[in-house]
Write a protein that holds these residues in place. Structure first.
Motif, PDB file in Angstrom:
ATOM      1  N   SER A  35     -24.119 -77.755  51.033  1.00 42.90           N
ATOM      2  CA  SER A  35     -23.884 -76.476  50.993  1.00 42.90           C
ATOM      3  C   SER A  35     -24.030 -76.358  49.610  1.00 42.90           C
ATOM      4  O   SER A  35     -23.570 -77.351  48.703  1.00 42.90           O
ATOM      5  CB  SER A  35     -22.447 -76.219  51.528  1.00 42.90           C
ATOM      6  OG  SER A  35     -22.397 -76.410  52.968  1.00 42.90           O
ATOM      7  N   TRP A  36     -23.857 -75.007  49.159  1.00 44.00           N
ATOM      8  CA  TRP A  36     -23.674 -74.540  47.876  1.00 44.00           C
ATOM      9  C   TRP A  36     -22.439 -73.752  47.981  1.00 44.00           C
ATOM     10  O   TRP A  36     -22.299 -72.693  48.797  1.00 44.00           O
ATOM     11  CB  TRP A  36     -24.732 -73.693  47.156  1.00 44.00           C
ATOM     12  CG  TRP A  36     -25.940 -74.725  46.808  1.00 44.00           C
ATOM     13  CD1 TRP A  36     -26.957 -75.101  47.535  1.00 44.00           C
ATOM     14  CD2 TRP A  36     -25.859 -75.458  45.614  1.00 44.00           C
ATOM     15  NE1 TRP A  36     -27.914 -76.003  46.801  1.00 44.00           N
ATOM     16  CE2 TRP A  36     -27.242 -76.081  45.562  1.00 44.00           C
ATOM     17  CE3 TRP A  36     -25.149 -75.501  44.253  1.00 44.00           C
ATOM     18  CZ2 TRP A  36     -27.605 -77.029  44.425  1.00 44.00           C
ATOM     19  CZ3 TRP A  36     -25.634 -76.180  43.450  1.00 44.00           C
ATOM     20  CH2 TRP A  36     -26.733 -77.196  43.328  1.00 44.00           C
ATOM     21  N   VAL A  37     -21.475 -73.699  46.967  1.00 39.41           N
ATOM     22  CA  VAL A  37     -20.330 -73.046  47.014  1.00 39.41           C
ATOM     23  C   VAL A  37     -20.085 -72.334  45.653  1.00 39.41           C
ATOM     24  O   VAL A  37     -20.455 -73.381  44.580  1.00 39.41           O
ATOM     25  CB  VAL A  37     -19.163 -73.780  47.544  1.00 39.41           C
ATOM     26  CG1 VAL A  37     -18.011 -73.073  47.377  1.00 39.41           C
ATOM     27  CG2 VAL A  37     -19.264 -74.409  48.775  1.00 39.41           C
ATOM     28  N   ARG A  38     -19.732 -71.458  45.392  1.00 33.71           N
ATOM     29  CA  ARG A  38     -19.287 -70.779  43.856  1.00 33.71           C
ATOM     30  C   ARG A  38     -18.073 -70.431  43.798  1.00 33.71           C
ATOM     31  O   ARG A  38     -17.364 -69.959  44.799  1.00 33.71           O
ATOM     32  CB  ARG A  38     -20.470 -69.682  43.672  1.00 33.71           C
ATOM     33  CG  ARG A  38     -20.449 -68.462  44.571  1.00 33.71           C
ATOM     34  CD  ARG A  38     -21.484 -67.635  43.900  1.00 33.71           C
ATOM     35  NE  ARG A  38     -21.448 -66.306  44.552  1.00 33.71           N
ATOM     36  CZ  ARG A  38     -22.218 -65.231  44.506  1.00 33.71           C
ATOM     37  NH1 ARG A  38     -23.395 -65.411  43.842  1.00 33.71           N
ATOM     38  NH2 ARG A  38     -22.040 -64.300  45.326  1.00 33.71           N
ATOM     39  N   GLN A  39     -17.626 -70.351  42.723  1.00 32.69           N
ATOM     40  CA  GLN A  39     -16.332 -69.776  42.211  1.00 32.69           C
ATOM     41  C   GLN A  39     -16.405 -68.923  41.047  1.00 32.69           C
ATOM     42  O   GLN A  39     -16.757 -69.530  39.927  1.00 32.69           O
ATOM     43  CB  GLN A  39     -15.114 -70.855  41.992  1.00 32.69           C
ATOM     44  CG  GLN A  39     -13.679 -70.254  41.980  1.00 32.69           C
ATOM     45  CD  GLN A  39     -12.941 -71.248  42.237  1.00 32.69           C
ATOM     46  OE1 GLN A  39     -12.995 -72.486  42.320  1.00 32.69           O
ATOM     47  NE2 GLN A  39     -11.504 -70.898  42.371  1.00 32.69           N
ATOM     48  N   ALA A  40     -16.254 -67.731  41.098  1.00 30.87           N
ATOM     49  CA  ALA A  40     -16.423 -66.692  39.925  1.00 30.87           C
ATOM     50  C   ALA A  40     -15.078 -66.740  39.171  1.00 30.87           C
ATOM     51  O   ALA A  40     -13.855 -67.139  39.695  1.00 30.87           O
ATOM     52  CB  ALA A  40     -16.633 -65.414  40.349  1.00 30.87           C
ATOM     53  N   PRO A  41     -14.984 -66.276  37.833  1.00 35.93           N
ATOM     54  CA  PRO A  41     -13.618 -66.350  37.208  1.00 35.93           C
ATOM     55  C   PRO A  41     -12.754 -65.571  37.723  1.00 35.93           C
ATOM     56  O   PRO A  41     -13.048 -64.234  38.182  1.00 35.93           O
ATOM     57  CB  PRO A  41     -14.238 -65.856  35.950  1.00 35.93           C
ATOM     58  CG  PRO A  41     -15.622 -66.252  35.604  1.00 35.93           C
ATOM     59  CD  PRO A  41     -16.175 -66.087  37.165  1.00 35.93           C
ATOM     60  N   GLY A  42     -11.669 -66.206  37.937  1.00 33.85           N
ATOM     61  CA  GLY A  42     -10.438 -65.398  38.627  1.00 33.85           C
ATOM     62  C   GLY A  42     -10.300 -65.110  39.920  1.00 33.85           C
ATOM     63  O   GLY A  42      -9.604 -64.380  40.443  1.00 33.85           O
ATOM     64  N   LYS A  43     -11.540 -65.926  40.569  1.00 31.89           N
ATOM     65  CA  LYS A  43     -11.742 -65.562  42.178  1.00 31.89           C
ATOM     66  C   LYS A  43     -11.513 -66.982  42.922  1.00 31.89           C
ATOM     67  O   LYS A  43     -11.950 -67.892  42.174  1.00 31.89           O
ATOM     68  CB  LYS A  43     -12.986 -65.061  42.507  1.00 31.89           C
ATOM     69  CG  LYS A  43     -12.982 -63.496  41.839  1.00 31.89           C
ATOM     70  CD  LYS A  43     -14.157 -62.627  42.350  1.00 31.89           C
ATOM     71  CE  LYS A  43     -14.398 -61.396  41.835  1.00 31.89           C
ATOM     72  NZ  LYS A  43     -15.427 -60.559  42.176  1.00 31.89           N
ATOM     73  N   GLY A  44     -11.449 -66.715  44.220  1.00 32.38           N
ATOM     74  CA  GLY A  44     -11.445 -68.044  44.966  1.00 32.38           C
ATOM     75  C   GLY A  44     -12.846 -68.333  45.255  1.00 32.38           C
ATOM     76  O   GLY A  44     -14.034 -67.754  44.892  1.00 32.38           O
TER      77      GLY A  44
END
Length: 121
Positions: A35-44
């Motif tokens: 999988s690819w998972v991302r996390q943006a600044p200040g978000k889950g």
């Protein structure tokens, strides 16, 4: 050592493209879902995409459907994320994830260290 190492991140203008790579070592890559998972600044965290051991695509987040494509090369122990038509809201740290069962029938989950993608003009 069991590890995943991402590469290919960077800064790109809106509408541009990037291709992320994630190279695996230390485990039987072909036997693991990825999988690819991302996390943006200040978000889950947001699960972006998933691919099964046989190459079938399991999932794309609605936010990336039609723009991103996941693929795997079991001969190279590498999973890719082709990202097209990038938007500023795609800015995030992107992580790859592997899940499977070892030869001793133990569940194994591996995370990479992440690669930063910044979409900005």
């Amino acid at each position: 050592e069991v590890q995943l190492v991402e590469s290919g991140g960077g800064m790109v203008q809106p509408g541009g493209s990037l291709r992320l790579s994630c190279a695996a070592s230390g485990f039987t890559f072909s036997s693991y879902d990825l999988s690819w998972v991302r996390q943006a600044p200040g978000k889950g965290p947001e699960w972006v995409s998933h691919i099964y051991t046989n190459g079938d695509i399991g999932y794309y987040a609605d936010s990336v459907k039609g723009r991103f494509a996941i693929s795997r090369d079991n001969a190279k122990n590498t999973v890719y994320l082709q990202m097209n038509s990038l938007k500023p809201e795609d800015t995030a740290v992107y992580y790859c994830n592997a899940r499977g069962v070892t030869t001793t029938l133990e569940f194994l989950e591996v995370w990479g260290q992440g690669t930063l993608v910044t979409v900005s003009s």
